[in-house]
Write a protein that holds these residues in place. Sequence first.
Motif, PDB file in Angstrom:
ATOM      1  N   UNK A   8       0.648  -1.472  -0.104  1.00  0.00           N
ATOM      2  CA  UNK A   8      -0.108   0.188   0.264  1.00  0.00           C
ATOM      3  C   UNK A   8       0.871   1.296   0.157  1.00  0.00           C
ATOM      4  N   UNK A   9       1.938   1.060   0.342  1.00  0.00           N
ATOM      5  CA  UNK A   9       3.488   2.245   0.182  1.00  0.00           C
ATOM      6  C   UNK A   9       3.040   2.841  -0.615  1.00  0.00           C
ATOM      7  N   UNK A  10       2.700   4.435  -1.092  1.00  0.00           N
ATOM      8  CA  UNK A  10       2.731   5.310  -2.509  1.00  0.00           C
ATOM      9  C   UNK A  10       3.552   5.353  -3.394  1.00  0.00           C
ATOM     10  N   UNK A  11       4.894   4.661  -2.520  1.00  0.00           N
ATOM     11  CA  UNK A  11       6.610   4.695  -3.637  1.00  0.00           C
ATOM     12  C   UNK A  11       6.549   3.740  -4.341  1.00  0.00           C
ATOM     13  N   UNK A  12       5.414   2.580  -4.051  1.00  0.00           N
ATOM     14  CA  UNK A  12       5.577   1.209  -4.371  1.00  0.00           C
ATOM     15  C   UNK A  12       4.629   1.061  -6.030  1.00  0.00           C
ATOM     16  N   UNK A  13       3.608   2.731  -5.802  1.00  0.00           N
ATOM     17  CA  UNK A  13       2.105   2.289  -6.470  1.00  0.00           C
ATOM     18  C   UNK A  13       2.817   2.432  -8.203  1.00  0.00           C
ATOM     19  N   UNK A  14       2.324   2.388  -8.855  1.00  0.00           N
ATOM     20  CA  UNK A  14       2.722   2.201 -10.611  1.00  0.00           C
ATOM     21  C   UNK A  14       2.658   3.684 -10.761  1.00  0.00           C
ATOM     22  N   UNK A  15       3.581   3.975 -12.180  1.00  0.00           N
ATOM     23  CA  UNK A  15       4.252   4.963 -12.615  1.00  0.00           C
ATOM     24  C   UNK A  15       3.624   4.850 -14.256  1.00  0.00           C
ATOM     25  N   UNK A  16       3.691   6.076 -15.062  1.00  0.00           N
ATOM     26  CA  UNK A  16       3.983   6.514 -16.029  1.00  0.00           C
ATOM     27  C   UNK A  16       5.205   6.235 -16.789  1.00  0.00           C
ATOM     28  N   UNK A  17       5.808   5.555 -17.603  1.00  0.00           N
ATOM     29  CA  UNK A  17       7.351   6.095 -18.146  1.00  0.00           C
ATOM     30  C   UNK A  17       7.019   5.784 -19.702  1.00  0.00           C
ATOM     31  N   UNK A  59      11.269  -0.024  -9.981  1.00  0.00           N
ATOM     32  CA  UNK A  59      11.503   1.861  -8.556  1.00  0.00           C
ATOM     33  C   UNK A  59      11.944   2.371  -9.173  1.00  0.00           C
ATOM     34  N   UNK A  60      13.021   2.223  -9.129  1.00  0.00           N
ATOM     35  CA  UNK A  60      14.142   3.010  -9.688  1.00  0.00           C
ATOM     36  C   UNK A  60      14.441   3.617 -10.592  1.00  0.00           C
ATOM     37  N   UNK A  61      13.485   3.362 -11.302  1.00  0.00           N
ATOM     38  CA  UNK A  61      13.181   3.956 -13.049  1.00  0.00           C
ATOM     39  C   UNK A  61      12.230   4.920 -12.369  1.00  0.00           C
ATOM     40  N   UNK A  62      11.443   4.722 -11.329  1.00  0.00           N
ATOM     41  CA  UNK A  62      10.620   5.734 -10.734  1.00  0.00           C
ATOM     42  C   UNK A  62      11.187   7.169 -10.768  1.00  0.00           C
ATOM     43  N   UNK A  63      12.150   7.369 -10.379  1.00  0.00           N
ATOM     44  CA  UNK A  63      13.060   8.323  -9.132  1.00  0.00           C
ATOM     45  C   UNK A  63      14.051   8.743  -9.876  1.00  0.00           C
ATOM     46  N   UNK A 118      23.199  -2.003  -1.361  1.00  0.00           N
ATOM     47  CA  UNK A 118      23.124  -0.682  -0.456  1.00  0.00           C
ATOM     48  C   UNK A 118      21.879   0.716  -0.955  1.00  0.00           C
ATOM     49  N   UNK A 119      21.905   0.610  -1.947  1.00  0.00           N
ATOM     50  CA  UNK A 119      20.908   1.570  -2.261  1.00  0.00           C
ATOM     51  C   UNK A 119      19.290   1.334  -2.033  1.00  0.00           C
ATOM     52  N   UNK A 120      18.719   0.264  -2.019  1.00  0.00           N
ATOM     53  CA  UNK A 120      17.511   0.162  -1.917  1.00  0.00           C
ATOM     54  C   UNK A 120      17.380  -0.697  -0.682  1.00  0.00           C
TER      55      UNK A 120
END
Length: 202
Positions: A8-17, A59-63, A118-120
């Motif tokens: 349910x965490x918004x950071x893991x929500x689907x996104x447009x790319x 996840x990395x690509x989202x940000x 290391x980064x996640x």
Amino acid sequence: MLLQRIKEDIRFAPYKAKENKLEVERSIIQTVCCENGICAEIDSTILEEDYVIIKVDSYFQKFKSDSTPKGVDCLILVRNKAVNERYCLHLVELKKEDSSNVKSKVDDVIEKFGSTINLFLREKSLAKYFNRIFEDVQLVLVTKVAIDSKSNRRDELLEAKAFRNLLNHTFEISLNPVKRTKILVSIQMKPHTTKNMVSSCK
């Protein structure tokens, strides 16, 4: 419950790319661990409510930034049903067969596991999910490369040797910085045909 909070965490929500000049929706939380037509099968006895699959690379690509890291294809967190709030962690990279440089492929795999750890896993904002002692930690590379190759072909022998060297590479995983709990984990290699690769957390 931890797994539900992650889902349910918004950071893991689907996104447009953008992909080939088209806008597509990318999902970070998945119900299967698949990439490039290759899948890491989850034991059918594990209920969907008892695991979560995070596509770390997505996840990395989202940000996205100028220095966007590479991540493994799947981070799979499995709940131990017998012990409350205990979990097993699986980091899985699914490598398709191609003709790219062997050293490049091995370096790419090492980079993906390293960035994921290391980064996640160590990202402060995600500490409430991953700053814990895991029952078990597995790093898995699914590949068609036969590391015990007895081929007469030089390229196959070089590839086998390169991937054998990969097995000797270890990663230090900080399981609980407060208690300074750390372990060294090596990458395992599994063939594409492996069934029920992700097993129950015991």
